[in-house]
Motif scaffolding. Structure first.
Motif, PDB file in Angstrom:
ATOM      1  N   VAL A 161      -3.151  55.971  72.885  1.00 51.22           N
ATOM      2  CA  VAL A 161      -4.315  56.855  72.977  1.00 51.22           C
ATOM      3  C   VAL A 161      -3.806  58.279  73.181  1.00 51.22           C
ATOM      4  O   VAL A 161      -3.231  58.603  74.225  1.00 51.22           O
ATOM      5  N   PHE A 162      -3.979  59.111  72.157  1.00 46.03           N
ATOM      6  CA  PHE A 162      -3.567  60.509  72.242  1.00 46.03           C
ATOM      7  C   PHE A 162      -4.698  61.297  72.906  1.00 46.03           C
ATOM      8  O   PHE A 162      -5.807  61.363  72.389  1.00 46.03           O
ATOM      9  N   TYR A 163      -4.422  61.902  74.051  1.00 46.42           N
ATOM     10  CA  TYR A 163      -5.494  62.480  74.869  1.00 46.42           C
ATOM     11  C   TYR A 163      -5.652  63.988  74.737  1.00 46.42           C
ATOM     12  O   TYR A 163      -6.578  64.573  75.320  1.00 46.42           O
ATOM     13  N   ASP A 164      -4.791  64.668  73.982  1.00 44.81           N
ATOM     14  CA  ASP A 164      -4.813  66.127  73.987  1.00 44.81           C
ATOM     15  C   ASP A 164      -5.829  66.754  73.043  1.00 44.81           C
ATOM     16  O   ASP A 164      -6.063  67.959  73.111  1.00 44.81           O
ATOM     17  N   LEU A 165      -6.403  66.007  72.119  1.00 45.56           N
ATOM     18  CA  LEU A 165      -7.445  66.574  71.270  1.00 45.56           C
ATOM     19  C   LEU A 165      -8.662  66.881  72.130  1.00 45.56           C
ATOM     20  O   LEU A 165      -9.199  66.007  72.810  1.00 45.56           O
ATOM     21  N   ARG A 166      -9.146  68.129  72.097  1.00 47.49           N
ATOM     22  CA  ARG A 166     -10.246  68.493  72.977  1.00 47.49           C
ATOM     23  C   ARG A 166     -10.893  69.781  72.493  1.00 47.49           C
ATOM     24  O   ARG A 166     -10.331  70.528  71.681  1.00 47.49           O
ATOM     25  N   LYS A 167     -12.078  70.039  73.005  1.00 51.30           N
ATOM     26  CA  LYS A 167     -12.806  71.270  72.732  1.00 51.30           C
ATOM     27  C   LYS A 167     -13.117  71.939  74.057  1.00 51.30           C
ATOM     28  O   LYS A 167     -13.691  71.323  74.961  1.00 51.30           O
ATOM     29  N   GLU A 168     -12.716  73.213  74.161  1.00 51.00           N
ATOM     30  CA  GLU A 168     -12.984  73.974  75.374  1.00 51.00           C
ATOM     31  C   GLU A 168     -14.300  74.726  75.210  1.00 51.00           C
ATOM     32  O   GLU A 168     -14.453  75.532  74.292  1.00 51.00           O
ATOM     33  N   THR A 169     -15.251  74.460  76.085  1.00 51.20           N
ATOM     34  CA  THR A 169     -16.558  75.107  76.030  1.00 51.20           C
ATOM     35  C   THR A 169     -16.870  75.758  77.375  1.00 51.20           C
ATOM     36  O   THR A 169     -16.179  75.524  78.375  1.00 51.20           O
ATOM     37  N   ALA A 170     -17.927  76.563  77.400  1.00 54.87           N
ATOM     38  CA  ALA A 170     -18.338  77.212  78.645  1.00 54.87           C
ATOM     39  C   ALA A 170     -18.752  76.189  79.690  1.00 54.87           C
ATOM     40  O   ALA A 170     -18.645  76.424  80.900  1.00 54.87           O
ATOM     41  N   TYR A 239      -9.997  60.832  82.432  1.00 56.29           N
ATOM     42  CA  TYR A 239     -10.445  60.641  81.061  1.00 56.29           C
ATOM     43  C   TYR A 239      -9.885  59.344  80.474  1.00 56.29           C
ATOM     44  O   TYR A 239     -10.614  58.557  79.856  1.00 56.29           O
ATOM     45  N   LEU A 240      -8.582  59.108  80.652  1.00 58.24           N
ATOM     46  CA  LEU A 240      -7.963  57.916  80.089  1.00 58.24           C
ATOM     47  C   LEU A 240      -8.545  56.648  80.691  1.00 58.24           C
ATOM     48  O   LEU A 240      -8.772  55.655  79.985  1.00 58.24           O
ATOM     49  N   THR A 241      -8.807  56.662  81.991  1.00 58.18           N
ATOM     50  CA  THR A 241      -9.409  55.493  82.631  1.00 58.18           C
ATOM     51  C   THR A 241     -10.793  55.223  82.071  1.00 58.18           C
ATOM     52  O   THR A 241     -11.189  54.065  81.858  1.00 58.18           O
ATOM     53  N   GLY A 242     -11.551  56.298  81.793  1.00 59.04           N
ATOM     54  CA  GLY A 242     -12.863  56.121  81.182  1.00 59.04           C
ATOM     55  C   GLY A 242     -12.780  55.692  79.731  1.00 59.04           C
ATOM     56  O   GLY A 242     -13.639  54.944  79.244  1.00 59.04           O
ATOM     57  N   PHE A 243     -11.755  56.142  79.018  1.00 61.59           N
ATOM     58  CA  PHE A 243     -11.577  55.771  77.616  1.00 61.59           C
ATOM     59  C   PHE A 243     -11.239  54.296  77.490  1.00 61.59           C
ATOM     60  O   PHE A 243     -11.789  53.585  76.641  1.00 61.59           O
ATOM     61  N   ASN A 244     -10.311  53.832  78.337  1.00 63.85           N
ATOM     62  CA  ASN A 244      -9.916  52.427  78.333  1.00 63.85           C
ATOM     63  C   ASN A 244      -9.274  52.119  79.674  1.00 63.85           C
ATOM     64  O   ASN A 244      -8.180  52.595  79.964  1.00 63.85           O
TER      65      ASN A 244
END
Length: 312
Positions: A161-170, A239-244
């Protein structure tokens, strides 16, 4: 000197064509001091190491840290290839696994991280074309509860599980995880290992001062990204714990291995299978350090070797 157009003594003759000369010395008493060529193809290395010419190598191993490389060299009884191959260093050997020996080649990345891991995968593919890629070394444990692996235990993963893909928002960070799984043949092979040896599978410690202590190998997905996780309250861990919730370990390179496989899936005949073997050297918390790198690396190398009869 006589030259009547049919033979030449002491010179260069070109009879009606185009000739190419390289690494040559011309004239009486000339000496060519060009260095001997280094082996740079699987066929050349087959001759140097005794592997059948023209065949794929069986296992290619990638390590990142010096402790990991030493552990793999020792446990797999590998030797450095004389000279360089394509400007790089590799270690090779043969391992008895079942009814036949397996050819094994190992390399170390130039740096930590996903990009260097992908480059190492390509170097192995270009020069040795292994049928299976193994990433062997240390990682951080993130599991919770009594069933979570401890320091020195080993996690074996065929899913990343690659976790670094993300979007930074306000409003905050939105993670966009990406999961990849090794080919089904590899998944079945790892499952067979745990069916035979138990889940988790027990083994004796492989580092000095730990040989009388029992450790365990766990099957688990691996979380992978560019960040070093050193906080038990880390957003990445959450995040990873919530993902799997079955993810038991994190590292910084397995994502590059799985990406390499994905990019090369356009050529299924040559695309290698892969598996990640991580010894737990820390709990990815504020106590993270290098104290247990040798223990974790040697335990991981041992489990990787134990997997070979199933992977072949």
């Amino acid at each position: 000197m006589k030259n009547d157009g049919t033979y030449n003594i002491g010179g260069v003759a070109n009879f009606g064509g185009t000739n190419t000369f390289s690494n040559n010395a011309i004239g009486f008493g000339a000496i060519n001091n060009s260095p001997a060529p280094t082996a740079s193809t699987p066929e050349d290395q087959a001759a140097a190491t005794g592997t059948a010419s023209g065949s794929r190598w069986d296992i290619g191993i990638i390590t990142i840290l010096s402790e990991e490389a030493r552990a793999v060299h020792d446990v797999f009884d590998l030797e450095w290839v004389p000279g360089k191959v394509g400007g790089l260093f590799f270690a090779t050997g043969k391992i008895e696994a079942g009814n036949r020996p397996l050819s094994v080649v190992a390399t170390r990345t130039s740096a930590q991280g996903q990009r260097s891991a992908m480059a190492a995968c390509e170097n192995l593919r270009r020069h040795f074309d292994p049928a299976v890629l193994m990433m062997v070394g240390v990682g951080g444990g993130i599991g919770r509860g009594e069933e979570a692996p401890g320091i020195g235990d080993v996690v074996v993963g065929t899913r990343v599980v690659f976790y670094d893909l993300r979007k930074e928002t306000a409003a905050g960070t939105i993670h966009r995880g990406e999961e990849r799984e090794s080919p089904a043949e590899m998944v079945h092979s790892v499952n067979a290992y745990f069916t035979v040896n138990g889940e988790p599978a027990p083994f004796q410690g492989q580092a000095d001062d730990f040989r009388e202590r029992a450790f365990h190998a766990f099957p688990s997905p691996i979380g992978s990204g560019y960040a070093v996780v050193a906080d038990e309250e880390s957003e990445i861990r959450e995040y990873l714990t919530g993902f799997n919730d079955k993810i038991l370990a994190v590292d910084m390179e397995a994502g590059g291995l799985s990406q390499f496989w994905q990019e090369n899936s356009v050529d299924p005949a040559r695309n290698p299978g892969w598996v990640v073997v991580r010894g737990i050297s820390d709990r990815a918390d504020r106590h993270k350090g290098h104290t247990h790198h040798d223990l974790a690396a040697r335990n991981a190398a041992y489990v990787a070797r134990e997997l070979l009869p199933y992977l072949r």
